[in-house]
Design a protein around this motif. Sequence first.
Motif, PDB file in Angstrom:
ATOM      1  N   GLN A 244      -7.699   2.540  -3.088  1.00  0.00           N
ATOM      2  CA  GLN A 244      -8.608   2.419  -2.344  1.00  0.00           C
ATOM      3  C   GLN A 244      -9.866   3.911  -1.726  1.00  0.00           C
ATOM      4  OE1 GLN A 244      -6.218   1.480   1.266  1.00  0.00           O
ATOM      5  NE2 GLN A 244      -5.276  -0.619   0.422  1.00  0.00           N
TER       6      GLN A 244
ATOM      7  N   VAL B 180       0.781  -1.203  -0.259  1.00  0.00           N
ATOM      8  CA  VAL B 180      -0.112  -0.140  -0.218  1.00  0.00           C
ATOM      9  C   VAL B 180       0.741   1.537   0.264  1.00  0.00           C
ATOM     10  CG1 VAL B 180      -1.998   1.166   0.989  1.00  0.00           C
ATOM     11  CG2 VAL B 180      -2.226  -1.952   1.433  1.00  0.00           C
TER      12      VAL B 180
ATOM     13  N   GLU C 292      -2.625   0.122  -3.327  1.00  0.00           N
ATOM     14  CA  GLU C 292      -2.225  -0.522  -3.597  1.00  0.00           C
ATOM     15  C   GLU C 292      -1.831  -1.516  -4.378  1.00  0.00           C
ATOM     16  OE1 GLU C 292      -3.731  -5.327  -1.580  1.00  0.00           O
ATOM     17  OE2 GLU C 292      -5.011  -3.368  -1.965  1.00  0.00           O
TER      18      GLU C 292
ATOM     19  N   ARG D 187      -0.152  -2.894   5.414  1.00  0.00           N
ATOM     20  CA  ARG D 187      -1.088  -1.052   5.911  1.00  0.00           C
ATOM     21  C   ARG D 187       0.043  -0.285   5.184  1.00  0.00           C
ATOM     22  NH1 ARG D 187      -2.073   0.514  11.497  1.00  0.00           N
ATOM     23  NH2 ARG D 187      -1.886   1.955  11.120  1.00  0.00           N
TER      24      ARG D 187
ATOM     25  N   HIS E 249       4.023   0.178   1.637  1.00  0.00           N
ATOM     26  CA  HIS E 249       5.349  -0.577   1.090  1.00  0.00           C
ATOM     27  C   HIS E 249       6.065  -0.791   2.522  1.00  0.00           C
ATOM     28  CE1 HIS E 249       7.223   3.462   1.463  1.00  0.00           C
ATOM     29  NE2 HIS E 249       7.994   2.967   1.259  1.00  0.00           N
TER      30      HIS E 249
END
Length: 521
Positions: free
Chosen positions: A29, A4, A10, A298, A300
């Motif tokens: 998202q 993400v 994402e 949550r 990267h």
Amino acid sequence: MGEVFAGRYELVDPIGRGGVGAVWRAWDQRRRRYVAAKVLQQRDAHTLLRFVREQALRIDHPHVLAPASWAADDDKVLFTMDLVGGGSFAHLTGDYGPLPPRYVCVLLDQLLAGLAAVHAEGVVHRDIKPANILLEATGTGRPHVRLSDFGIALTKGEPRLTEADFVMGTPGYFAPEQMRGADPDFPADLFAVGLVALYLVSGHKPDAEALVRMFEEQGVPPAPADVPEPLWQVVATLLQPDPEDRFRTATGARKALTGAVELLPEPDLDDEAIEIFDQLGPLPEGYGPDGPQRKARRSHRKPPAADASEASGAPAMSDTGSFQLPPPLPPSEPAPAPPAGYGTPPTPPTPPGLPPASSATPPTPPVPSGLPPTPSGTPPVLPPAPAGSARPAAEPRAPGFGAAEGYGAPARPLAHGPDPRGVLGTAPTPPYHQPPAHPPAPPHHIATPTPTPTPLWPPTPSGARPDPRSPAEPSPSPEPPEQPSGATGWRRGPSTRTAVVILVAAALCYAVGAWALFTGG
């Protein structure tokens, strides 16, 4: 995959790679749809400036694929655009080879429409080539062209980021004036459109340098074998070596192309239908048409690997900086001892003349001889102490001088010297008429007996000035009326004279109001 970016995008799977970054299929998202995300790979100032220029473009046109939004996360940046799945002109010619002239005219018309919108914003694309012209996956329906990749686009009037003897673009699609170091301008984009037209009709990349030499030596050469004459007249005007001899605008080229289409022969019914397939391929496992089917991470960055402390049940530090509390101890295990300086409050100092008080529960006094034994846990009933006898060793504390059982409040230390409250008993009446402040009542479930005051000091000799702190001679002031049972915050009311005056004034006000009401009506 599944990372993400900036808490919103994402990254699903890579779908392409450009000169300054990779293009990913990503799930937005916030907008709940798939988008194309271009992630910057290089981090030098030159590349970052070009990246900023590209993401700043906001051109709303059905045949332009411009950036829609951008995001940054630590040392990475990206911008997003619509996800186009039909591939590019390069995929189309790779699947079908040379395309029918009428089909090519439809593609060129949409390309020139998008380029006209770009030029209207004062932007020179500078990198028009088959790989940068995308197609929607429309199947056998009407094609839909999207002009993309503004990585080296330049707004007219802005400073160039390259030196004068360098040229930006793709070899094979340069205009002759670009090779001579001229400033980027709209006719250079139109020259590249002419080369793309030849690419679609012939099915292979044209030789731009040979074409330029042919035009310079022969003027307008004859049409190639696979290009109809009406279409060649439009393409030849786009390929003129001199920018002054080309179409000045993309709109002018569209008008000429519309006239050429009317002169083209009708398509043969035996011609193969052109179908634009979805070139992106299926979604990875865990993703569906409506988005991811699992919860994404949550950040990267990859989470840290679990260590041995997690397996042993020890509390682990969370990634937000807080600490996970250990589970409560079972009832069978004793609670850990508190650190030094915390827990049970210290025992207050004992005033002179009093026996030391224990911080624990007062011990049960011994049973005097001659009394029958009492049941276990029940204190014996002692006879009343004679007047002047010594105070018992253990006596309950008066309200306000200790902590109720179970509340854990530290006891207030006693002051040294004579007790102004009468040996931990009821305070004497003060010399003024204001009722004394009553100590807070203990909790209703704790019964606190009031001990009988016992003086510890001898009576004052005759002729000597009495000690005002001594409880032996209480103040002659009248006792305040007894507080009603269960009342809190009770105080004395006004005197009888004051109450009569208030009632008379209220009656007069009521009479005047009634008179004004009747006379006014």
